[in-house]
Structure formats: structure tokens, C-alpha cells
Design a protein around this motif. Structure first.
Motif, PDB file in Angstrom:
ATOM      1  N   ASP A 108       0.852  -1.187   0.000  1.00 41.16           N
ATOM      2  CA  ASP A 108       0.000   0.000   0.000  1.00 41.16           C
ATOM      3  C   ASP A 108       0.893   1.244   0.000  1.00 41.16           C
ATOM      4  O   ASP A 108       2.120   1.135  -0.028  1.00 41.16           O
ATOM      5  N   ARG A 109       0.277   2.400   0.042  1.00 39.57           N
ATOM      6  CA  ARG A 109       1.096   3.609  -0.135  1.00 39.57           C
ATOM      7  C   ARG A 109       2.027   3.885   1.039  1.00 39.57           C
ATOM      8  O   ARG A 109       2.959   4.666   0.931  1.00 39.57           O
ATOM      9  N   SER A 118      -2.280  -4.156  -4.693  1.00 41.38           N
ATOM     10  CA  SER A 118      -2.764  -2.942  -4.041  1.00 41.38           C
ATOM     11  C   SER A 118      -3.789  -2.222  -4.919  1.00 41.38           C
ATOM     12  O   SER A 118      -3.687  -2.233  -6.153  1.00 41.38           O
ATOM     13  N   THR A 120      -3.882   0.779  -5.297  1.00 43.90           N
ATOM     14  CA  THR A 120      -3.179   1.869  -6.000  1.00 43.90           C
ATOM     15  C   THR A 120      -2.587   1.381  -7.330  1.00 43.90           C
ATOM     16  O   THR A 120      -2.118   2.174  -8.131  1.00 43.90           O
TER      17      THR A 120
END
Ligand code: HEC
Ligand code: HEC
Length: 149
Positions: A108-109, A118, A120
Motif C-alpha cells: 500500500d502507499r 494494491s 493503488t
């Protein structure tokens, strides 16, 4: 201003607007030139350019998302479905002999490791794109920076 002149001006403006609207081709009804001709709407138009397939496409700079060396129009990606995963996600990637999505895509970020790709990285085609044999519209003189140390 004289009311008479005002009326004349307003009427003139209205006529002008009407003329502009009626001459705008985008507002006109699209009519088939030959009404008798049967238009086949089930077959998609042929591709103008061929997708570059089955060859390794180099990266122009080190951090570049690798280009896709195959066609992708059949692979749906939406909020729930991502058909790229059925070949590129672990463990299908081995069976399909497709490059496994890199570990960076399972973070994840904040850098926390995840079991799944993810969100993202969900919309693969944001970063990865196929190439066609189309001639570039402008010449590209890009050269990557050489390593500094
Ligand atoms: C039916 C299986 C399959 C599906 C579905 C699929 N791919 Fe692939 N993909 C492959 C295979 C196999 C290769 C390796 C081709 C080669 O090495 O010649 C590949 C190669 C790639 C590469 C190049 C990887 C590299 O390191 O150079 C990218 C990027 C890629 N695919 C992205 C996608 C994306 C994005 C989607 C969805 C839109 C997708 N693929 C859907 C099978 C698939
Ligand atoms: C935000 C941009 C971005 C998105 C979205 C993204 N990628 Fe990537 N991808 C990259 C970059 C950058 C690299 C090269 C660096 C790396 O491996 O992290 C890469 C590398 C890859 C590789 C090569 C791995 C290797 O070891 O050579 C594959 C395969 C791949 N991505 C598939 C996908 C698929 C499938 C999706 C969608 C589920 C996806 N990527 C979404 C940016 C992205």
C-alpha cells in the motif's frame, strides 16, 4: 437608446443566433448517404494499426513501467474485475508463463505488504500500455540520464 433601434438590434441578434445554430453541422441530424445500404453494426471496424506482439519491448528509462507485448482489448478492468490478474497475479503467472507482477504492486502507499495487488495498482493500463506499429507523429529524441556514480 431609442426603443425602435433596440428592437431592431435584438431581432438582428436573434436572426444571427438562429443562422449560426442551423449552420452548425454537429447539430444537424446524421443521415446515411445511401439509405438502401445495409450498415453492419455488429462487426467492429478493422484496426488501423497492428499491435506489436511477441517481442521484448525495451525500457526507455530504468523506472519505466514495462510496455505490454500483447493485445489487451479483451481484458476487462473495472471496480471489481481485473482480468490481467488471471495471468499476471501469483500463482497463475507460473502456469500462464506470464511475468509475475512485481512485489512493489503488493504494497500500500505506506509500504505495508499486502496479500493482494494494491488498489493503488489496480488500473494497470494507467501505467502499462501496448504499442502499435503506427509511425510516431513527431520525432522523439529522448535519451535517459546516464547513471551518475
Ligand atoms: C492470457 C494471459 C494474459 C493476460 C490476461 C494478460 N497478459 Fe500480460 N502477458 C502475458 C504473457 C504470457 C506475457 C509475457 C510475454 C512474453 O514474455 O513474450 C505478458 C507480458 C506482459 C507485460 C510485460 C512484462 C515485462 O516484464 O516485460 C506487461 C506489462 C503485461 N503483460 C501487462 C498486462 C496487462 C496490463 C494486462 C491486462 C490488461 C495483461 N497483461 C493481461 C499474458 C497475459
Ligand atoms: C502506478 C503505475 C502502475 C500501475 C497502476 C501498475 N503498474 Fe505494473 N509496473 C509499474 C512500474 C513502474 C514497474 C517497474 C518497476 C517495478 O517492478 O515496480 C512495473 C512492473 C510490472 C511488471 C514487471 C515485473 C517484473 O518483474 O519485471 C508487471 C508484469 C506488471 N507491472 C504488471 C502490472 C499489472 C498486471 C498491473 C495491474 C494489476 C499493474 N502492473 C499496475 C507501474 C505500474
Amino acid at each position: 437608446m431609442n426603443t425602435w433601434i433596440k428592437t431592431l438590434l435584438t431581432t438582428g441578434m436573434l436572426f444571427l443566433a438562429a443562422a449560426v445554430i442551423s449552420s452548425d453541422p454537429s447539430l444537424a441530424q446524421v443521415k446515411q448517404l445511401d439509405p438502401a445500404a445495409k450498415v453492419d453494426q455488429t462487426n467492429p471496424a478493422p484496426d488501423l494499426h497492428a499491435t506489436v506482439e511477441n517481442q521484448r519491448l525495451g525500457r526507455a528509462y530504468r523506472q519505466q513501467p514495462p510496455l505490454i507485448p500483447h493485445r489487451i482489448e479483451k481484458y476487462e478492468i473495472d471496480l471489481r474485475v481485473n482480468q490481467c490478474l488471471r495471468c499476471h497475479d501469483w500463482p497463475y503467472s507460473s502456469q500462464e508463463r506470464a511475468t509475475k507482477i512485481s512485489e512493489t504492486h503488493y504494497m500500500d502507499r505506506e509500504g505495508k505488504k499486502l496479500d493482494k495487488v494494491s488498489r493503488t495498482r489496480w488500473f494497470c493500463t494507467q501505467c502499462h500500455v501496448p504499442q502499435t506499429d503506427a509511425r510516431p507523429l513527431v520525432r522523439n529524441q529522448f535519451t535517459p540520464d546516464a547513471p551518475t556514480n
